[in-house]
Design an enzyme around this catalytic site. Sequence first.
Site, mmCIF file in Angstrom:
data_model
loop_
_atom_site.group_PDB
_atom_site.id
_atom_site.type_symbol
_atom_site.label_atom_id
_atom_site.label_comp_id
_atom_site.label_asym_id
_atom_site.label_seq_id
_atom_site.Cartn_x
_atom_site.Cartn_y
_atom_site.Cartn_z
ATOM 1 N N GLU A 300 0.816 -1.214 0.000
ATOM 2 C CA GLU A 300 0.000 0.000 0.000
ATOM 3 C C GLU A 300 0.855 1.272 0.000
ATOM 4 O O GLU A 300 0.777 2.096 0.925
ATOM 5 C CB GLU A 300 -0.973 -0.019 1.185
ATOM 6 C CG GLU A 300 -1.967 -1.167 1.087
ATOM 7 C CD GLU A 300 -2.988 -1.200 2.215
ATOM 8 O OE1 GLU A 300 -2.860 -0.416 3.176
ATOM 9 O OE2 GLU A 300 -3.922 -2.026 2.125
ATOM 10 N N GLU A 420 -4.871 -8.392 -0.861
ATOM 11 C CA GLU A 420 -5.735 -8.403 0.318
ATOM 12 C C GLU A 420 -7.161 -8.180 -0.162
ATOM 13 O O GLU A 420 -7.408 -7.327 -1.011
ATOM 14 C CB GLU A 420 -5.373 -7.270 1.295
ATOM 15 C CG GLU A 420 -3.998 -7.355 1.895
ATOM 16 C CD GLU A 420 -3.689 -6.156 2.810
ATOM 17 O OE1 GLU A 420 -4.644 -5.412 3.166
ATOM 18 O OE2 GLU A 420 -2.507 -5.963 3.144
#
Length: 680
Positions: A300, A420
């Site tokens: 991220e 994810e």
Amino acid sequence: MTLTSRWRAGLIVSAAAALLAGGVAVATTAQAAAGCRVTYAVGSQWNGGFTADVGVTNLGDALDGWTLTWTFPGNQTVTQAWNATVTQHGAAATARDVGYNASLGTNSTVSFGFNGSWSGSNTGPASFALNGTTCTGAVAPTTGGPASPTPTATPRPAGNAMEAVAAMQPGWNLGNSFDAVGADETAWGNPRVTEELLDNVRAQGFNSIRIPVTWSNHHGPAPDYPIDPAWLARVQEVVGWALDDGFYVMINIHHDSWQWINTMPTDRANVTARYTALWTQLAAAFRDAPARLTLESVNEPQFTGSSGDAQNAELLNELNTTFHRIVRASGGGNATRLLVLPTLHTSAEQARIDELTATFTALDDPNLIATVHFYGYWPFSVNVAGGTRFDATTQQDLIDQFDRVHNAFVAKGIPVIIGEYGLLGFDRHTGTIQQGEKLKFFEFLGYYARLRKITTMLWDNGQHFGRTSFQWSDPELFAQIRSSWTTRSGTASSDQIYVPRTGAITAKSLTLNLNGTTFQGLNGADYTLNGNTLTLSAETVTRLVGDRAYGVNSTLQARFSTGVPWRIDVITYDPPLLSAATGTTETFAVPTQFRGDQLATMEAKYADGSFAGPHNWTSFKEFDVAFAPDYPGNRIVLKPAFFAEVNEGARVTLTFHFWSGTTVTYHVTRSGTSVTGTLS
């Protein structure tokens, strides 16, 4: 075998393969190996019927076609199966592959399920045999002449990235362990990782495992930033266990992204030096790991204080290309290892995808994987702004995101991993989104990921699969997720039928969502079917609610031609009763007699109709952030976060929406830190 010795064994086999390729004969006398492990679980059971899930792990040589046999110990009969063809003669049952899942590599797992009937008792089979070999969990040579050597993981040649990533499906995240920000892997409340945990995760049918690792607190100062040898050794140990279990494994640089990498716009030289030092050490440490280990540049990625999209793209491209250069230059298995590159924020927005596409084009490396994360349409994912249902808007958001990554990457031969996925409300607990709506979300997610050939990795920080119990906290949820890996399941407009406690009982209807299946029947009740409308007569509903006690009186199972059954609860209720209360902005709760009903959402408005509380662009507040039901405590809690954004002295009208369709109005007034609640 230790991780080091396993890697050395891999290098020896690789060397032998190189000799063969060069025309040097290498004699082999090893016999073919056979062995298997089977998990058998009854996911749900009702009077006279049950659903079972079977996982078969091949521990021996790769199989092209498989047959599993067993004997039922009781009076059990298979009535319907999916992902396998099941036949039965007396108590003896046989399951065969259905073509697309015939290939079963070493340490690979195939799953199938079935519905059955039973009487007397429903004890599971005592043993299973795979292609005639009894499944003991061990491997033994089979009789016969010389066989080819067992395939050993070696670096894949260019062009096989799509195949490898397909083999990684499905995946699981070891969240909140090595990524925890603290002294060690237990810092965020999870126990130390064990071999037994990984064995049990593998037995659930997962083929890959993402092991997020935060390195911030585990390395020394500049200029070398030496990684703590004990921390690195521990990560290597767990990676080794996972590889030994047959997993594809992904490791990364995780929460470093927001701890120090995000300062790159204003501290570029130091961030670059630190990032370079870490990946130089990691590349060397994992240089000779099997090809089933993949490396992810950063989790991220995000930047603070940048000048905007252009600079963000420039900085992320620098990180990704630096990572690529370091790993490739380290040689060994890293020369062709699969490397995972994220978009900014691992977002599937088109602009972010376009930025990563430019990096892939420039690198021109066939062994790269693109990654994004997916936590659903935000109002639904956290239950805010009225996002209580898996509706057309929520579904279209998923379609749009998966289509964008498919069109940009998969359609061009570049594999994609959703590193994810889940729902953001799970960060608090899994009850933020109503159960049936949650199941519909995961059913469709698994289906559409398959359709778009995208590999998925479930985010699990310990709230799903127990780290020591090895049990699912929500078995119904996991059954739906597991089924979605291979097939579709039918659902319905709701998993709840509400019946008033008093007054005449009427017929009740639900709309079936067939999702390409065919409806097979309803266990536990008579029904009529008109198109996709399933109706229970008034007489049937009367029988199901019995003495009409509050809560769930009966549970039905709608069965479809594939997938898992759809549970339907028949619930007796009365409109909830709320009472006046006093409290503070830190501790205020509305006394509530729920009387069989459940809270869906809450609206908050001032007298002039404007929206009160946080997220003041919507009247509907965020579930479990602004408010939360406390069913055992018979109250609805209004959180401090709600009152923190309520005007001093203002009267707020709350409208509580319940799943029965009932709404109840309530008023609260804040005066300083004091709060008064009334019904009028």
